[in-house]
Design a protein around this motif. Structure first.
Motif, PDB file in Angstrom:
ATOM      1  N   PRO A  18       8.182  13.741  -4.011  1.00 10.87           N
ATOM      2  CA  PRO A  18       8.799  12.425  -3.766  1.00 10.87           C
ATOM      3  C   PRO A  18       7.890  11.270  -4.180  1.00 10.87           C
ATOM      4  CG  PRO A  18       9.133  13.868  -1.891  1.00 10.87           C
ATOM      5  CD  PRO A  18       8.127  14.540  -2.772  1.00 10.87           C
ATOM      6  N   CYS A  19       6.568  11.466  -4.032  1.00 12.34           N
ATOM      7  CA  CYS A  19       5.600  10.436  -4.432  1.00 12.34           C
ATOM      8  C   CYS A  19       5.696  10.196  -5.940  1.00 12.34           C
ATOM      9  CB  CYS A  19       4.178  10.866  -4.090  1.00 12.34           C
ATOM     10  SG  CYS A  19       3.861  11.227  -2.350  1.00 12.34           S
ATOM     11  N   VAL A  20       5.713  11.294  -6.672  1.00  7.63           N
ATOM     12  CA  VAL A  20       5.790  11.227  -8.133  1.00  7.63           C
ATOM     13  C   VAL A  20       7.096  10.573  -8.559  1.00  7.63           C
ATOM     14  CG1 VAL A  20       5.982  12.636 -10.217  1.00  7.63           C
ATOM     15  CG2 VAL A  20       4.276  13.209  -8.480  1.00  7.63           C
ATOM     16  N   GLU A  21       8.168  10.892  -7.843  1.00 12.34           N
ATOM     17  CA  GLU A  21       9.487  10.357  -8.192  1.00 12.34           C
ATOM     18  C   GLU A  21       9.562   8.847  -8.047  1.00 12.34           C
ATOM     19  OE1 GLU A  21      14.164  10.789  -6.704  1.00 12.34           O
ATOM     20  OE2 GLU A  21      12.605  12.092  -5.892  1.00 12.34           O
ATOM     21  N   ALA A  61       8.665   5.261   5.436  1.00  5.74           N
ATOM     22  CA  ALA A  61       8.219   6.642   5.258  1.00  5.74           C
ATOM     23  C   ALA A  61       9.214   7.348   4.342  1.00  5.74           C
ATOM     24  CB  ALA A  61       8.143   7.351   6.600  1.00  5.74           C
ATOM     25  N   GLY A  62       8.705   7.975   3.295  1.00  9.44           N
ATOM     26  CA  GLY A  62       9.581   8.632   2.333  1.00  9.44           C
ATOM     27  C   GLY A  62       9.687   7.824   1.059  1.00  9.44           C
ATOM     28  N   ALA A  63      10.347   8.401   0.075  1.00 10.37           N
ATOM     29  CA  ALA A  63      10.480   7.740  -1.224  1.00 10.37           C
ATOM     30  C   ALA A  63      11.556   6.658  -1.186  1.00 10.37           C
ATOM     31  CB  ALA A  63      10.817   8.776  -2.301  1.00 10.37           C
ATOM     32  N   ALA A  64      11.403   5.660  -2.049  1.00  9.93           N
ATOM     33  CA  ALA A  64      12.387   4.576  -2.145  1.00  9.93           C
ATOM     34  C   ALA A  64      12.323   3.988  -3.547  1.00  9.93           C
ATOM     35  CB  ALA A  64      12.100   3.498  -1.098  1.00  9.93           C
ATOM     36  N   ASN A  65      13.345   3.218  -3.879  1.00 10.56           N
ATOM     37  CA  ASN A  65      13.347   2.500  -5.152  1.00 10.56           C
ATOM     38  C   ASN A  65      12.733   1.130  -4.903  1.00 10.56           C
ATOM     39  OD1 ASN A  65      13.783   1.166  -7.530  1.00 10.56           O
ATOM     40  ND2 ASN A  65      16.001   1.446  -7.566  1.00 10.56           N
ATOM     41  N   TRP A  66      11.476   0.970  -5.289  1.00 13.31           N
ATOM     42  CA  TRP A  66      10.762  -0.275  -5.030  1.00 13.31           C
ATOM     43  C   TRP A  66      11.011  -1.339  -6.098  1.00 13.31           C
ATOM     44  CZ3 TRP A  66       9.131  -1.306  -0.414  1.00 13.31           C
ATOM     45  CH2 TRP A  66       8.897  -0.244   0.459  1.00 13.31           C
ATOM     46  N   ASN A  67      11.874  -1.038  -7.031  1.00 21.21           N
ATOM     47  CA  ASN A  67      12.259  -2.059  -8.014  1.00 21.21           C
ATOM     48  C   ASN A  67      13.722  -2.438  -7.819  1.00 21.21           C
ATOM     49  OD1 ASN A  67      11.573  -3.766 -10.206  1.00 21.21           O
ATOM     50  ND2 ASN A  67      12.627  -2.398 -11.635  1.00 21.21           N
ATOM     51  N   SER A  68      14.225  -2.223  -6.629  1.00 21.50           N
ATOM     52  CA  SER A  68      15.616  -2.524  -6.296  1.00 21.50           C
ATOM     53  C   SER A  68      15.770  -3.971  -5.840  1.00 21.50           C
ATOM     54  CB  SER A  68      16.075  -1.599  -5.167  1.00 21.50           C
ATOM     55  OG  SER A  68      15.290  -1.836  -4.000  1.00 21.50           O
ATOM     56  N   PRO A  69      16.997  -4.489  -5.814  1.00 26.36           N
ATOM     57  CA  PRO A  69      17.223  -5.855  -5.313  1.00 26.36           C
ATOM     58  C   PRO A  69      16.724  -6.026  -3.882  1.00 26.36           C
ATOM     59  CG  PRO A  69      19.155  -5.083  -6.502  1.00 26.36           C
ATOM     60  CD  PRO A  69      18.237  -3.898  -6.368  1.00 26.36           C
ATOM     61  N   GLU A  70      16.889  -4.981  -3.054  1.00 27.13           N
ATOM     62  CA  GLU A  70      16.435  -5.063  -1.662  1.00 27.13           C
ATOM     63  C   GLU A  70      14.913  -5.188  -1.591  1.00 27.13           C
ATOM     64  OE1 GLU A  70      20.284  -2.854  -1.862  1.00 27.13           O
ATOM     65  OE2 GLU A  70      18.358  -2.626  -2.862  1.00 27.13           O
ATOM     66  N   ALA A  71      14.216  -4.435  -2.426  1.00 22.96           N
ATOM     67  CA  ALA A  71      12.757  -4.505  -2.444  1.00 22.96           C
ATOM     68  C   ALA A  71      12.292  -5.873  -2.935  1.00 22.96           C
ATOM     69  CB  ALA A  71      12.183  -3.401  -3.324  1.00 22.96           C
ATOM     70  N   HIS A  72      12.948  -6.404  -3.945  1.00 26.51           N
ATOM     71  CA  HIS A  72      12.583  -7.727  -4.462  1.00 26.51           C
ATOM     72  C   HIS A  72      12.818  -8.799  -3.398  1.00 26.51           C
ATOM     73  CE1 HIS A  72      12.425  -6.974  -9.072  1.00 26.51           C
ATOM     74  NE2 HIS A  72      12.037  -5.901  -8.392  1.00 26.51           N
ATOM     75  N   ALA A  73      13.903  -8.660  -2.657  1.00 26.61           N
ATOM     76  CA  ALA A  73      14.193  -9.638  -1.605  1.00 26.61           C
ATOM     77  C   ALA A  73      13.113  -9.604  -0.530  1.00 26.61           C
ATOM     78  CB  ALA A  73      15.563  -9.357  -0.993  1.00 26.61           C
ATOM     79  N   MET A 119       0.846  -1.191   0.000  1.00 27.34           N
ATOM     80  CA  MET A 119       0.000   0.000   0.000  1.00 27.34           C
ATOM     81  C   MET A 119       0.885   1.246   0.000  1.00 27.34           C
ATOM     82  SD  MET A 119      -2.772   1.390   2.838  1.00 27.34           S
ATOM     83  CE  MET A 119      -1.502   1.717   4.080  1.00 27.34           C
ATOM     84  N   ASN A 120       0.701   2.078  -1.008  1.00 24.69           N
ATOM     85  CA  ASN A 120       1.472   3.312  -1.121  1.00 24.69           C
ATOM     86  C   ASN A 120       0.542   4.505  -1.005  1.00 24.69           C
ATOM     87  OD1 ASN A 120       2.581   5.513  -3.390  1.00 24.69           O
ATOM     88  ND2 ASN A 120       4.150   4.724  -2.009  1.00 24.69           N
ATOM     89  N   LEU A 121       0.744   5.315   0.022  1.00 22.04           N
ATOM     90  CA  LEU A 121      -0.058   6.512   0.241  1.00 22.04           C
ATOM     91  C   LEU A 121       0.647   7.682  -0.430  1.00 22.04           C
ATOM     92  CD1 LEU A 121      -0.760   5.781   3.996  1.00 22.04           C
ATOM     93  CD2 LEU A 121      -2.371   5.486   2.101  1.00 22.04           C
ATOM     94  N   TRP A 122      -0.062   8.357  -1.337  1.00 24.90           N
ATOM     95  CA  TRP A 122       0.587   9.383  -2.143  1.00 24.90           C
ATOM     96  C   TRP A 122      -0.402  10.488  -2.519  1.00 24.90           C
ATOM     97  CZ3 TRP A 122       0.013  10.571  -7.593  1.00 24.90           C
ATOM     98  CH2 TRP A 122      -1.051   9.894  -8.203  1.00 24.90           C
ATOM     99  N   ALA A 123       0.108  11.514  -3.206  1.00 29.84           N
ATOM    100  CA  ALA A 123      -0.732  12.591  -3.734  1.00 29.84           C
ATOM    101  C   ALA A 123      -0.029  13.166  -4.961  1.00 29.84           C
ATOM    102  CB  ALA A 123      -0.948  13.679  -2.689  1.00 29.84           C
ATOM    103  N   SER A 124      -0.804  13.700  -5.887  1.00 30.52           N
ATOM    104  CA  SER A 124      -0.240  14.223  -7.131  1.00 30.52           C
ATOM    105  C   SER A 124       0.650  15.438  -6.903  1.00 30.52           C
ATOM    106  CB  SER A 124      -1.368  14.588  -8.105  1.00 30.52           C
ATOM    107  OG  SER A 124      -2.209  15.588  -7.549  1.00 30.52           O
TER     108      SER A 124
END
Length: 209
Positions: free
Chosen positions: A104-107, A189-201, A95-100
């Motif tokens: 950082p959400c857009v990024e 909390a905050g932006a992250a790279n959710w397609n990173s090796p850490e996220a996949h793990a 679940m990703n809480l964001w706004a237009s």
């Protein structure tokens, strides 16, 4: 101007230094107690739990020992269909809480879209829930379509009730990961790279439960 503490005086009219010292000591003890509660509620990376994925692209990830129950607040799709997080029971939910209007959400949004694509056909749902107000809803729908390349479904909760119910408040973006049974396993909390090796793990571990 003297403070209230400075105005505390002994019988001979001299300031009571002990009162100031006692006040400072109480403040220090209170601060230490607050820090203890904060840090004791978070799993450390070395404990073998989901906190171990707090590294690299997910270095600010936390795994709470006693997370709140999964929110049951409703949100809607672009066509007005109402859902809750319980609608995804049986799948791992990001679940990703964001706004237009949140830069950082857009990024980070394209990385969430890439995560969903990487796990296509698996029991993973990436659910970006916008808290945009009705006047900005059309823009949010358009922005998500562009940012995700059509790979993510638009969800909206203009009341932000699900954000507050999840303990995120107005902090955007906030991403919470739930196990198949609805149990929260980690959040960031905050932006992250959710397609990173850490996220996949992290996702692989959640899917393996």
């Amino acid at each position: 101007m003297e403070s209230d503490l400075d105005m505390v005086r002994s019988g001979d009219g001299k300031p009571r230094s002990w009162a100031l010292k006692a006040g400072l000591m109480l403040a220090a003890v209170g601060g230490l107690a607050f820090l203890y509660v904060v840090f004791s509620s978070v799993s450390k990376p070395e404990d073998g739990g989901y906190g171990r994925f707090a590294t690299g692209a997910l270095k600010t990830l936390v795994a709470l020992d006693r997370p709140a129950a999964q929110s049951s607040k409703p949100f809607k799709t672009a066509d007005g269909f109402e859902l809750t997080l319980q609608s995804f029971r049986g799948k791992v939910v990001v679940m990703n809480l964001w706004a237009s209007w949140c830069a950082p959400c857009v990024e980070e949004m394209p990385t969430l879209a890439a995560l969903q694509e990487a796990y296509a056909g698996r029991d993973l749902v990436v659910a970006p829930i916008s808290i945009d107000q009705p006047r900005a809803r059309a823009r949010a729908i358009s922005d998500l379509e562009k940012l995700s390349g059509g790979r993510l479904t638009f969800y909206n909760d203009p009341t932000a009730a699900i954000a507050y119910d999840s303990g995120a408040g107005a902090g955007l973006p906030t991403t919470v990961i739930f196990a198949r049974d609805g149990r929260e396993i980690a959040r960031l909390a905050g932006a992250a790279n959710w397609n990173s090796p850490e996220a996949h793990a992290l996702i692989d571990a959640a899917l393996a439960e």
